[in-house]
Write an enzyme that holds these catalytic residues in place. Structure first.
Site, mmCIF file in Angstrom:
data_model
loop_
_atom_site.group_PDB
_atom_site.id
_atom_site.type_symbol
_atom_site.label_atom_id
_atom_site.label_comp_id
_atom_site.label_asym_id
_atom_site.label_seq_id
_atom_site.Cartn_x
_atom_site.Cartn_y
_atom_site.Cartn_z
ATOM 1 N N LYS A 221 5.797 -2.802 15.949
ATOM 2 C CA LYS A 221 5.133 -3.660 14.784
ATOM 3 C C LYS A 221 4.322 -4.570 15.401
ATOM 4 C CE LYS A 221 6.682 -1.550 10.709
ATOM 5 N NZ LYS A 221 7.538 -1.684 9.514
ATOM 6 N N ARG A 255 14.172 3.241 11.706
ATOM 7 C CA ARG A 255 13.217 3.856 11.877
ATOM 8 C C ARG A 255 12.057 3.552 13.231
ATOM 9 N NH1 ARG A 255 7.918 3.401 10.437
ATOM 10 N NH2 ARG A 255 6.687 5.211 9.369
HETATM 11 C C1 7PM Z 1 -0.059 1.346 9.919
HETATM 12 C C2 7PM Z 1 0.636 0.159 9.289
HETATM 13 C C3 7PM Z 1 0.638 2.456 10.067
HETATM 14 C C4 7PM Z 1 1.974 0.175 9.122
HETATM 15 C C5 7PM Z 1 1.996 2.465 9.792
HETATM 16 C C6 7PM Z 1 2.676 1.364 9.375
HETATM 17 C C7 7PM Z 1 8.082 1.226 7.239
HETATM 18 C C8 7PM Z 1 8.063 2.243 6.615
HETATM 19 C C9 7PM Z 1 6.152 2.414 7.686
HETATM 20 C C10 7PM Z 1 9.128 0.522 7.212
HETATM 21 C C11 7PM Z 1 10.231 2.166 5.806
HETATM 22 C C12 7PM Z 1 4.669 1.693 10.632
HETATM 23 C C13 7PM Z 1 4.033 1.301 9.201
HETATM 24 N N1 7PM Z 1 6.881 1.163 8.123
HETATM 25 N N2 7PM Z 1 9.210 2.925 5.756
HETATM 26 N N3 7PM Z 1 6.997 3.065 6.564
HETATM 27 N N4 7PM Z 1 10.352 0.776 6.688
HETATM 28 N N5 7PM Z 1 11.320 2.368 4.878
HETATM 29 O O1 7PM Z 1 4.560 0.667 11.370
HETATM 30 O O2 7PM Z 1 9.467 -0.666 7.967
HETATM 31 O O3 7PM Z 1 5.150 2.496 11.092
HETATM 32 S S1 7PM Z 1 4.510 2.718 8.117
#
Ligand code: 7PM
Length: 276
Positions: A221, A255
């Protein structure tokens, strides 16, 4: 207080690893805009070998910033892949979606868990989740994906996120979701500045008061990217450190993109805990 995690017949007493499977044209494209099942299955096989307990299938490429993916598009990306995974492997699958129709069809295709970054706030989501009877992960987000990073503001990010999750748990229970089927997630990166994200990581133990399994998603992140001045693909070590810090404060589910490295680190962590 230890929480045993029950997902269907599966019981977990150790850290649970959720491996991320993005099924978007930029991840497993065959050159057209279709997601190749074979490539996706190969990645699933690798993550399972490396120690993933759950495969998190997500079909929305565009989170902060860009426009939403259409319902048809998201269904096309996810449903077939979930069927293929459940046919080929004996593993748990979660569906990362905020759309009720995708939740419904994903569960019909075999998904074991609903993972919703909108905490079941979209039309029909609570009802579909309750009817499906599967565990749900509800995540905190401030604002909407498109604009959430514009100017996130809190007086106290930790207490505000906890209060929000408490309210969502109440709504879930009122809708007929059994409390033992609810997983909570502070939502790292979703409507939070770098400082907000680090405050949440520093005080993740506060989320234990909810009495529910905690999912932490810090993998690659921007809180690490901004801190270290690195791009997402160079954030493995930072992400693994984040997972260990989250584990130390009581997180149950992680995750992650980097399954093997996270599993190794969490195994070291667990051994230290058992040696106390
Ligand atoms: C762009 C920005 C693509 C952010 C993907 C993301 C989470 C999630 C995501 C989380 C849960 C990423 C995110 N993040 N589900 N889905 N918790 N429960 O960085 O932090 O993967 S998508």
């Amino acid at each position: 207080m230890t929480i045993t995690l029950n997902i269907g017949p599966h019981q977990f007493k150790r850290p649970v690893i959720m491996g991320i499977l993005n099924v978007t044209p930029d991840s497993f494209s065959d050159g057209g805009s279709y997601v190749s099942h074979e490539q996706a299955l190969a990645r699933v096989e690798q993550m399972l070998k490396e120690g993933a307990d759950i495969i998190d299938v997500g079909g929305e490429s565009t989170r902060p910033g860009a426009a939403d993916v259409s319902l048809t598009e998201e269904l096309q990306r996810t449903v077939g892949v979930i069927k293929a995974i459940k046919q080929r492997f004996d593993c748990l699958v979660s569906i990362d979606t905020n759309k009720a129709q995708v939740m419904q069809q994903a569960v019909e295709a075999g998904a074991d868990i609903i993972n919703d970054v909108c905490a079941l706030t979209n039309p029909g989501a609570l009802e579909v989740a309750a009817d499906s009877g599967v565990p749900v992960c509800i995540m905190h987000m401030q604002g909407k994906p498109r604009s959430m990073q514009a100017n996130p503001q809190y007086d106290n990010v930790v207490s505000e996120v906890i209060t929000y999750l408490k309210q969502r748990v109440e709504s879930c229970v009122a809708a007929g979701i059994v409390e033992s089927n609810i997983i909570v997630d502070p939502g790292f990166g979703f409507g939070k500045t770098l400082d907000h994200n680090f405050q949440l990581l520093a005080q993740l133990n506060e989320f234990k008061q909810l009495g529910l399994p905690i999912l932490a998603g810090v993998s690659r992140k921007s809180m690490f990217g901004k801190l270290l001045g690195k791009s997402p693909d160079s954030l493995m070590a930072a992400s693994v450190a984040g997972a260990v810090l989250a584990a130390q404060q009581g997180a149950h589910i992680f995750r992650v993109h980097d399954v093997q490295e996270t599993a190794d680190a969490l195994n070291v962590y667990s051994k230290v805990q058992m040696s106390k």
